[in-house]
Each structure stands twice: as structure tokens, then as C-alpha cells.
Design an enzyme around this catalytic site. Structure first.
Site: not given
Length: 377
Positions: A68, A142
């Protein structure tokens, strides 16, 4: 374009295999970063036909080899439009990487010739204002985090949404997260898990000094402003997707809104991939199933008993205290407990069977374990 986790031998070899295959099979130009090209050259690979990616270069799609963090790093390279990303799992967690590297050629060939399903992941556009001027602009996939850093004092910032004062944050920090970021820092701070297609922003405090301060979900149309007032006891810090950490001084502001440039990530099935990631990577709501309430698998105090349900035979000749201790023992706990208090055995049996105790106790009798558990002694 290919972006990989650096200085990992088997990932470098996989990246090189993909480059050679794309060049020979599909006659494609492949771009890599300068550091990756140097790494290939140090390993004795011929990089003559390999191009170095520059900020101005336009690419059709990007391949991520890592975890990720590699995807977040790649997305950070594009401040505006991001090319479709094909993520292969070669990292640690792999929440955003559904494809196995062993299927690289099949996945790539299918995408190039046929196409595929894409998940559009929201990003946030952030502006840092210092002394009334735009100090810098960032785009995050994010979250953006304002925290107290190494200071021993509580963070003290005012937050506004759509021009209205929302609240004063007193605690360790505040997180503004996307649905993708809902399973990152925000999750650790107690925020909700959101499906990537939910158009929202998550406002999540970090260790607030209030029992009633809970995370809130706002629509993606919300415009946030975070201000560190002059009354704050110390300066704070701000970071963007865990990177580019900078000091947030008294009087500074951060403006956060929904970005016009989402990230398109190749997927097999959007909801299926997301549920698989939540359950396998985060182990969401995984526990042993409750046992069914049957005699073969009855549960007592959380421990499963797998006894046979079989008839038990007891023979009782007397009911005085000495004789009761000599009763024939069986594997059933219920049968053992039935006559452990011998001084009251006659009275209990009389109440249960409504017959004289001497009549019942003077003969042998058979009873089933299930019946014994319902005698209410």
C-alpha cells in the site's frame, strides 16, 4: 510506467520481467524513475530501451509492485490526473493490492486488450496558509493529520466547515480522512470504516480530552479550515499521507476540500475486493462461530462438551450419608451431582416423583441424561 519497492531483489527481477514482456509482446515504451534505472544498471541489465520518467511525461497506465505504501508513493507523484494503476501485491499488508504477481501476464494482457473494472478512490486537496499566503499545496489519498508532535501540551485548534465554526479540538490531534484512509490512521483512532464509493470525508479526533468527542462523517462537498490560534500553548505539526511533515505555527491555516482528481485503481470486483481486504487484512469481525444448542455439541461456560447422550443406570439401596457417597459413578456430571447431598436425597426425590422415597430408592431404575437435567433438584 512501473514503480516498485526499492532495493528488494525479487521485486526488481519481477519488474524487469514485466518490462521485457511489455516491450517484446506489446511493443510498449516503459518508463521508470531514475533510481530504479540505476538499480537495474547496477544489476547488469541493459537499460538502453528503458526511459526515465519525468514530471512532464504522460503515461497510459502505471504498474505498482509493492504494498500500500508503494501506491501512496506513486499517487503522490501526480498532483493532478493520475493514470490507471495496476497494483500487484508484493508488500506487507496489501489492502489496496488485489492482484497476485504470479498472474502478472494474464492480468496485464487482459487489461491491455480488453480493459477492466476500476475503483475511483477519492483524494483531498490541501492548502497550507502562512502569513496570509499559500505556503504549499498537497493532494492526499489517505488523510491529512494535525498533531501536537513532541509537545507535552494539548493540541488546541479551531475547526470550521463551510464557513461555520465546528469545534475546538483539545487532544493529541485531528484527522481528516478519505474513505480509502478510513482503514488507515483514522481506523486506529476509532473512526468508521467506509466503502471507497461512499462520497464522504471523515473528521476523526486523536485522543480527545472529552468523553463526548466522537468521529463525524461529512459529505465530500464540505470545505474544512483548521486554524492554530494565538492562544495555543505550543506549535503543532501537519503531515500528508504520513509524508512531507512540517511545522504548523500559531496563526497558520489549512484548507481541505475534495480533490477533482481521484485515483483509478484496477480491481477484479470492487465490493468483493474491498470485503476481502477488510476481512483478511484487518480481520474484521473474525471469531469462532457460536455452537448450536444440541446435545452433541452443547456448550457450558464457553467450553464445548462432546459427550455421548446415552442412558445411565443407577442402583441405590439406602439414602443415608454414607451410602450416598458410594453411588455408582458415571461420566455424566448431572448424574454425579444428583445425589451428592445424600441427607436430602429422600426429600428431593419425593418432591420430584410424588411417591414415597422408600418405594423409589428400593429398586433400580434407568433414566436418560436429558431427563436427569430437567428434574429441578
Amino acid at each position: 510506467m512501473i514503480v516498485k519497492k526499492p532495493f528488494v531483489e525479487h521485486i526488481s527481477q519481477s519488474a524487469w520481467d514485466i518490462i521485457v514482456w511489455l516491450q517484446t509482446t506489446h511493443d510498449m515504451e516503459c518508463f521508470v524513475q531514475f533510481e530504479t534505472k540505476q538499480e537495474f544498471e547496477s544489476n547488469g541489465m541493459d537499460t538502453t530501451n528503458l526511459k526515465e520518467w519525468l514530471d512532464s511525461e504522460s503515461v497510459d497506465f502505471a504498474i505498482s509492485l509493492g504494498g500500500d505504501g508503494t501506491i501512496l508513493y506513486m499517487v503522490n507523484m501526480f498532483s493532478h490526473t493520475v493514470p490507471p494503476i495496476i497494483p500487484f501485491a508484493m508488500g506487507s499488508l496489501g489492502f489496496l493490492t488485489p492482484f497476485d504477481i504470479m498472474n502478472q501476464r494474464k492480468v496485464l494482457n487482459n487489461f491491455i486488450l480488453v480493459g477492466g473494472s476500476l475503483t475511483l478512490r477519492t483524494r483531498l486537496s490541501c492548502k497550507v496558509i502562512k502569513e496570509g499566503k499559500v505556503h504549499c499545496q498537497k493532494v492526499v489519498m489517505n488523510e491529512v493529520v494535525v498533531d501536537r508532535g513532541t509537545s507535552s501540551s494539548l493540541l488546541n485548534v479551531d475547526t470550521f466547515v463551510d464557513g461555520q465554526h465546528l469545534t475546538c479540538v483539545l487532544g493529541d490531534g485531528i484527522i481528516l480522512a478519505t474513505p480509502t484512509g478510513s482503514t488507515a490512521y483514522s481506523l486506529s483512532a476509532g473512526g468508521s470504516i467506509c466503502h471507497p464509493q461512499v462520497p464522504c470525508m471523515i473528521f476523526c479526533p486523536i485522543c480527545p480530552h472529552s468523553l463526548s468527542f466522537r468521529p463525524v462523517i461529512f459529505p465530500d462537498s464540505a470545505h474544512f479550515k483548521i486554524v492554530l490560534g494565538q492562544a495555543a500553548r505550543d506549535n503543532a505539526w501537519v503531515s500528508f499521507d504520513g509524508r512531507d511533515r512540517m511545522m504548523f505555527e500559531r496563526g497558520d491555516e489549512i484548507l481541505v476540500k475534495h480533490s477533482r482528481y481521484p485515483v483509478a485503481v484496477l480491481c477484479r470486483n470492487e465490493t468483493e475486493d474491498w470485503i476481502t481486504s477488510v476481512t483478511t487484512c484487518l480481520r474484521w469481525n473474525l471469531r469462532d462461530n457460536q455452537k448450536s444448542w444440541t446435545r452433541a455439541g452443547a456448550t457450558t461456560g464457553g467450553v464445548t462438551r462432546k459427550e455421548e447422550s446415552r442412558p445411565l443406570e443407577l442402583k441405590i439401596e439406602d439414602v443415608d450419608a454414607q451410602k450416598a457417597q458410594d453411588l455408582e459413578r458415571t461420566t455424566s456430571t448431572e448424574a454425579t451431582d444428583l445425589f451428592k447431598t445424600s441427607s436430602d436425597a429422600s426429600e428431593h426425590l419425593y418432591r420430584s416423583f410424588c411417591k414415597p422415597a422408600s418405594t423409589i430408592l428400593s429398586r433400580s431404575f434407568r433414566y436418560d441424561e436429558a431427563a436427569a437435567t430437567t428434574m429441578n433438584f
